[in-house]
Design a protein around this motif. Structure first.
Motif, PDB file in Angstrom:
ATOM      1  N   ALA A  35       0.839  -1.205   0.000  1.00 16.64           N
ATOM      2  CA  ALA A  35       0.000   0.000   0.000  1.00 16.64           C
ATOM      3  C   ALA A  35       0.870   1.249   0.000  1.00 16.64           C
ATOM      4  O   ALA A  35       0.585   2.219  -0.712  1.00 16.64           O
ATOM      5  CB  ALA A  35      -0.922  -0.010   1.217  1.00 16.64           C
TER       6      ALA A  35
ATOM      7  N   PRO B 263      -4.938   2.322   1.151  1.00 22.60           N
ATOM      8  CA  PRO B 263      -6.182   1.795   1.708  1.00 22.60           C
ATOM      9  C   PRO B 263      -6.069   1.564   3.209  1.00 22.60           C
ATOM     10  O   PRO B 263      -4.972   1.373   3.754  1.00 22.60           O
ATOM     11  CB  PRO B 263      -6.362   0.471   0.966  1.00 22.60           C
ATOM     12  N   ASP B 264      -7.205   1.570   3.880  1.00 18.87           N
ATOM     13  CA  ASP B 264      -7.252   1.279   5.313  1.00 18.87           C
ATOM     14  C   ASP B 264      -7.171  -0.235   5.518  1.00 18.87           C
ATOM     15  O   ASP B 264      -7.759  -1.013   4.757  1.00 18.87           O
ATOM     16  CB  ASP B 264      -8.570   1.816   5.888  1.00 18.87           C
TER      17      ASP B 264
ATOM     18  N   ASP C 119     -10.503  -1.862   5.887  1.00 22.28           N
ATOM     19  CA  ASP C 119     -11.208  -1.948   4.602  1.00 22.28           C
ATOM     20  C   ASP C 119     -10.705  -3.146   3.796  1.00 22.28           C
ATOM     21  O   ASP C 119     -11.484  -3.821   3.097  1.00 22.28           O
ATOM     22  CB  ASP C 119     -11.020  -0.660   3.796  1.00 22.28           C
TER      23      ASP C 119
END
Length: 339
Positions: free
Chosen positions: A246, A257-258, A261
């Motif tokens: 990421a 992104p989290d 998530d």
């Protein structure tokens, strides 16, 4: 067939996750793709014999979400490699790669992997046959040398011999492999890294696509290599600390992104795999590093490793626990800042 995600059209630079036996399975690759749409994913090395005389579908099947994806082949028979390359193209793989880097005894005995560096003419014959069989790119992953063949000039001769076939993409593991005396694990760590040899190769052969592999662990290190080279391949760090993928999204100005998530997307996949009969443990082992270096990471690993998680609900509980641990840490830090 036409691939929906052709690697040649993937936004540069070329950043990839290395093929790693028992690690870069289809479950890991599905997980890895959730972090970054531009990373190139490789299968584990698959021998030609396993495809031609075994369960081809088991070795070639993958999730469509994994693309762009490369099939790495192990073998030294040009005709067998050509047949497997054609099968890869028919299965919509984006690229085929020949392994000339693996140092294990098992592959040496079958004339596969790093020992082939001693036979550049045979490798060239293999690559020529593979390229003739398919329209997708064919690439080579190799070491900078083996055993007594440790000089830059010998590596250059190997690359030049193979490049005469029209192959223009070489992924170079920047360590020699000592096939006599070191285990495969030791060959990943003991021989010193020689990044300068890979840089020199690009300088001497600027028309070739040269990527580097070996010991790369951070975005900053990746950026440094990209100043000299066309691509970077990351191995064990991408597995143990997958959120690095990421962070590498910054190379394309992507928003990271989290982690939660990512797990929200991963949970339906795990449920589907369980319905197919896959043991939960073979999936959860790939996600142990998701919260690396964050509060609660150790308990997350403990909850999911060693068969401790028996059901999807156990994974959900582990998620709630680490979310709570991270929230407690955040609240504590806020309290300390309050006058």
């Amino acid at each position: 067939m036409t691939n929906p995600k052709n690697i040649e059209n993937t936004q540069s630079p070329r950043i990839s996750v290395a093929p790693m036996m028992d690690w870069t399975t289809r479950d890991y690759r599905f997980f890895a793709r959730l972090f970054n749409p531009n990373i190139i994913l490789y299968t584990e090395m698959v021998t030609t014999g396993a495809i031609l005389f075994g369960d081809a579908a088991r070795h070639l099947a993958y999730n469509p979400e994994e693309q762009p994806i490369v099939l790495q082949l192990g073998g030294s028979n040009p005709q067998d490699l050509a047949r497997c390359s054609k099968m890869a193209e028919d299965w919509d793989y984006n690229e085929v790669n020949l392994n000339v880097g693996c140092p294990s005894d098992r592959v040496q005995n079958n004339k596969i992997g790093a020992c082939l560096m001693a036979e550049p003419d045979l490798v060239a014959e293999c690559i020529a046959a593979m390229r003739h069989a398919v329209d997708i790119p064919v690439t080579v992953k190799h070491r900078i040398g083996i055993d007594e063949m440790q000089s830059y000039e010998q590596m250059l001769h190997f690359v030049d011999t193979v490049a005469k076939t029209g192959c223009n993409n070489f992924i170079v593991h920047a360590r020699i492999a000592l096939l006599q005396g070191l285990s495969p694990k030791e060959n990943r760590d003991v021989p010193p890294l020689r990044y300068d040899d890979v840089y020199r190769l690009k300088q001497d052969r600027p028309d070739l696509i040269i990527e580097i592999n070996g010991g790369i662990k951070t975005l900053a290190e990746t950026q440094q290599h990209l100043k000299q080279l066309d691509g970077v391949m990351i191995g064990r760090e991408a597995y143990h600390n997958p959120y690095l993928l990421a962070e590498l999204g910054q190379l394309w100005n992507l928003e990271a992104p989290d982690r939660f998530d990512i797990m929200a997307q991963m949970m339906p996949y795990i449920a589907k795999r369980l319905q197919e009969g896959a043991p939960l443990s073979i999936i959860t082992r790939h996600i142990l590093g998701l919260f690396q270096n964050l509060p609660g990471a150790r308990k997350w690993r403990q909850a999911l490793s060693g068969g401790n998680a028996k059901s999807l609900q156990d994974v959900e509980v582990a998620l709630l626990n680490i979310q709570a641990a991270m929230q407690r840490t955040e609240d504590y830090l806020l309290d300390k800042q309050t006058p």
